[in-house]
Motif scaffolding. Structure first.
Motif, PDB file in Angstrom:
ATOM      1  N   GLU A 254      35.216  35.704  45.989  1.00  0.00           N
ATOM      2  CA  GLU A 254      34.875  34.321  45.662  1.00  0.00           C
ATOM      3  C   GLU A 254      34.113  34.212  44.349  1.00  0.00           C
ATOM      4  OE1 GLU A 254      36.198  31.887  47.068  1.00  0.00           O
ATOM      5  OE2 GLU A 254      37.039  32.917  48.809  1.00  0.00           O
ATOM      6  N   LEU A 255      33.421  35.273  43.966  1.00  0.00           N
ATOM      7  CA  LEU A 255      32.731  35.278  42.674  1.00  0.00           C
ATOM      8  C   LEU A 255      33.730  35.132  41.535  1.00  0.00           C
ATOM      9  CD1 LEU A 255      30.248  35.713  40.855  1.00  0.00           C
ATOM     10  CD2 LEU A 255      30.599  38.187  41.130  1.00  0.00           C
ATOM     11  N   SER A 256      34.880  35.796  41.639  1.00  0.00           N
ATOM     12  CA  SER A 256      35.895  35.696  40.581  1.00  0.00           C
ATOM     13  C   SER A 256      36.349  34.248  40.423  1.00  0.00           C
ATOM     14  CB  SER A 256      37.085  36.602  40.904  1.00  0.00           C
ATOM     15  OG  SER A 256      37.804  36.151  42.045  1.00  0.00           O
ATOM     16  N   ALA A 262      33.621  27.874  36.700  1.00  0.00           N
ATOM     17  CA  ALA A 262      32.494  27.703  35.783  1.00  0.00           C
ATOM     18  C   ALA A 262      32.976  27.763  34.333  1.00  0.00           C
ATOM     19  CB  ALA A 262      31.436  28.772  36.035  1.00  0.00           C
ATOM     20  N   GLY A 263      33.944  28.643  34.062  1.00  0.00           N
ATOM     21  CA  GLY A 263      34.496  28.737  32.714  1.00  0.00           C
ATOM     22  C   GLY A 263      35.176  27.451  32.291  1.00  0.00           C
ATOM     23  N   LYS A 264      35.962  26.873  33.190  1.00  0.00           N
ATOM     24  CA  LYS A 264      36.621  25.592  32.884  1.00  0.00           C
ATOM     25  C   LYS A 264      35.585  24.499  32.644  1.00  0.00           C
ATOM     26  CE  LYS A 264      39.288  25.460  36.566  1.00  0.00           C
ATOM     27  NZ  LYS A 264      40.305  24.930  37.511  1.00  0.00           N
ATOM     28  N   LYS A 287      35.993  37.059  32.311  1.00  0.00           N
ATOM     29  CA  LYS A 287      35.497  37.804  33.473  1.00  0.00           C
ATOM     30  C   LYS A 287      36.342  37.492  34.700  1.00  0.00           C
ATOM     31  CE  LYS A 287      32.357  40.337  35.598  1.00  0.00           C
ATOM     32  NZ  LYS A 287      32.221  41.794  35.329  1.00  0.00           N
ATOM     33  N   ALA A 288      36.670  36.225  34.891  1.00  0.00           N
ATOM     34  CA  ALA A 288      37.512  35.822  36.025  1.00  0.00           C
ATOM     35  C   ALA A 288      38.860  36.521  35.965  1.00  0.00           C
ATOM     36  CB  ALA A 288      37.693  34.307  36.035  1.00  0.00           C
ATOM     37  N   LYS A 289      39.483  36.504  34.809  1.00  0.00           N
ATOM     38  CA  LYS A 289      40.807  37.122  34.662  1.00  0.00           C
ATOM     39  C   LYS A 289      40.760  38.610  34.971  1.00  0.00           C
ATOM     40  CE  LYS A 289      44.738  37.596  31.585  1.00  0.00           C
ATOM     41  NZ  LYS A 289      44.995  38.535  30.547  1.00  0.00           N
ATOM     42  N   ALA A 290      39.750  39.301  34.468  1.00  0.00           N
ATOM     43  CA  ALA A 290      39.619  40.734  34.716  1.00  0.00           C
ATOM     44  C   ALA A 290      39.467  41.022  36.208  1.00  0.00           C
ATOM     45  CB  ALA A 290      38.421  41.296  33.943  1.00  0.00           C
ATOM     46  N   MET A 291      38.699  40.184  36.904  1.00  0.00           N
ATOM     47  CA  MET A 291      38.509  40.378  38.342  1.00  0.00           C
ATOM     48  C   MET A 291      39.775  40.030  39.120  1.00  0.00           C
ATOM     49  SD  MET A 291      34.587  38.958  38.755  1.00  0.00           S
ATOM     50  CE  MET A 291      34.317  39.578  40.420  1.00  0.00           C
ATOM     51  N   ASP A 300      45.745  33.403  41.972  1.00  0.00           N
ATOM     52  CA  ASP A 300      44.675  33.021  41.052  1.00  0.00           C
ATOM     53  C   ASP A 300      45.089  33.262  39.600  1.00  0.00           C
ATOM     54  OD1 ASP A 300      42.084  32.482  42.837  1.00  0.00           O
ATOM     55  OD2 ASP A 300      43.183  34.157  43.709  1.00  0.00           O
ATOM     56  N   LEU A 301      45.810  34.341  39.349  1.00  0.00           N
ATOM     57  CA  LEU A 301      46.289  34.602  37.992  1.00  0.00           C
ATOM     58  C   LEU A 301      47.255  33.512  37.533  1.00  0.00           C
ATOM     59  CD1 LEU A 301      46.736  38.470  38.138  1.00  0.00           C
ATOM     60  CD2 LEU A 301      45.245  37.217  36.555  1.00  0.00           C
ATOM     61  N   LYS A 302      48.078  33.012  38.443  1.00  0.00           N
ATOM     62  CA  LYS A 302      48.978  31.918  38.099  1.00  0.00           C
ATOM     63  C   LYS A 302      48.190  30.646  37.786  1.00  0.00           C
ATOM     64  CE  LYS A 302      52.978  33.592  40.715  1.00  0.00           C
ATOM     65  NZ  LYS A 302      53.842  33.380  41.917  1.00  0.00           N
ATOM     66  N   GLU A 303      47.137  30.389  38.561  1.00  0.00           N
ATOM     67  CA  GLU A 303      46.290  29.228  38.281  1.00  0.00           C
ATOM     68  C   GLU A 303      45.612  29.376  36.918  1.00  0.00           C
ATOM     69  OE1 GLU A 303      45.815  26.327  40.312  1.00  0.00           O
ATOM     70  OE2 GLU A 303      47.687  27.260  41.035  1.00  0.00           O
TER      71      GLU A 303
END
Length: 311
Positions: A254-256, A262-264, A287-291, A300-303
């Motif tokens: 859930e942190l990812s 938060a980035g958006k 950071k989100a993408k890497a996780m 999530d990667l598609k989103e």
């Protein structure tokens, strides 16, 4: 051979540890998992082994370790066959539906939910049935099928007040929040909807204090609601709390997603906030993408890609 009472003590210690660490959101894997499994078979005790696998698996889901959860599921299914008992089977489906929801395996989820609900309906395990309906509701909300999401939530509502167990109510409020956020996006000026979703997420955060594994997600959902209500200051504070929980405890999954939201938020030109937890919007997104990639979170990667394409 191991003395039965001694062996039973070992099994119950591990089951209690698994339950405690899930409730308190601490990092924990079953120690000597192979020995616990064989010991349960040897002394004829499926219950503590099943519970240890269940809460150990729930803990692993929060940390983003899908592969080990799949191993636990195989063990639970074997316990069901070996003991010819529906308890390990019902808990197997409880863990599996949660895994499919959390890892956003939405294309495969419908058949899993249907099977889980059909099997659990034929037992006395109403709490597990309620949780299956909650996960079903969440999955359908994510698929934007809000008719099915509401139907599943309505089924869960038949049981939720029968249990005074925080983890039941937390999952129910998460499911309810997903639907109410969708309603708010359509009717941002509707005062009733605004008050309703704010109360739901407030209640969610409150109950999640007792099941801390849900706090990273709960604070993020609360932040998203504040964003939709045009309260960026409160949104920012809840994003910060979500990140703090995810970093301090067992919340990588859930942190990812919090880093992504938060980035958006930080990249939105209408927002004056520049950093959260010392990171700017681009850093949060990276950071989100890497996780997402590390945990192989395809949905999530598609989103993430959809967001970039829309920029």
């Amino acid at each position: 051979l191991i003395d039965k009472d001694f062996g039973l003590g070992i099994l119950f210690v591990n089951y209690v540890r698994a339950l405690y660490t899930f409730s308190t959101a601490q990092r924990f894997n079953l120690p000597d998992e192979e020995k616990i499994y064989k010991l349960g078979l040897q002394i004829g005790q499926y219950w503590p082994v099943t519970i240890a696998y269940l809460f150990g698996g729930l803990n692993l889901i929060e940390s983003g370790n899908e592969k080990l959860v799949l191993r636990y599921l195989d063990r639970m299914r074997t316990l069901s066959v070996e003991f010819d008992n529906d308890y390990p089977e019902v808990q197997y489906f409880r863990l599996k539906t949660h895994l499919y929801t959390k890892f956003r395996k939405l294309d495969e989820a419908t058949d899993i939910f249907n099977e889980a609900i059909a099997i659990t309906k034929n037992t006395d395990y109403k709490m597990q049935l309620m949780m299956a309906y909650c996960n079903c509701s969440i999955a359908n909300s994510l698929k934007l099928d809000f008719t099915e999401a509401r139907n599943a939530l309505a089924q869960a509502e038949h049981f939720v007040n029968d249990f005074r167990i925080p983890m039941c109510h937390a999952l129910y409020y998460i499911a309810k929040t997903h639907i109410e956020i969708a309603e708010l996006k359509v009717n941002k000026r509707d005062l009733h909807i605004r008050k309703k979703v704010l109360k739901t997420t407030h209640d969610l955060v409150k109950i999640a204090q007792k099941v801390r594994s849900h706090l990273t997600e709960s604070y993020r959902l609360h932040a998203v609601v504040y964003l939709l209500l045009n309260k960026p200051g409160k949104a920012s504070r809840n994003f910060e709390k979500s990140i703090k929980m995810g970093l301090s405890f067992n919340g990588n999954l859930e942190l990812s997603r919090t880093y992504f939201e938060a980035g958006k938020f930080l990249r939105d030109t209408s927002n004056k906030k520049e950093r959260i937890n010392g990171m700017n919007g681009t850093e949060c997104l990276m950071k989100a993408k890497a996780m997402f990639e590390e945990m192989e979170l395809e949905w999530d990667l598609k989103e993430y890609e959809k967001y970039l394409e829309g920029k």
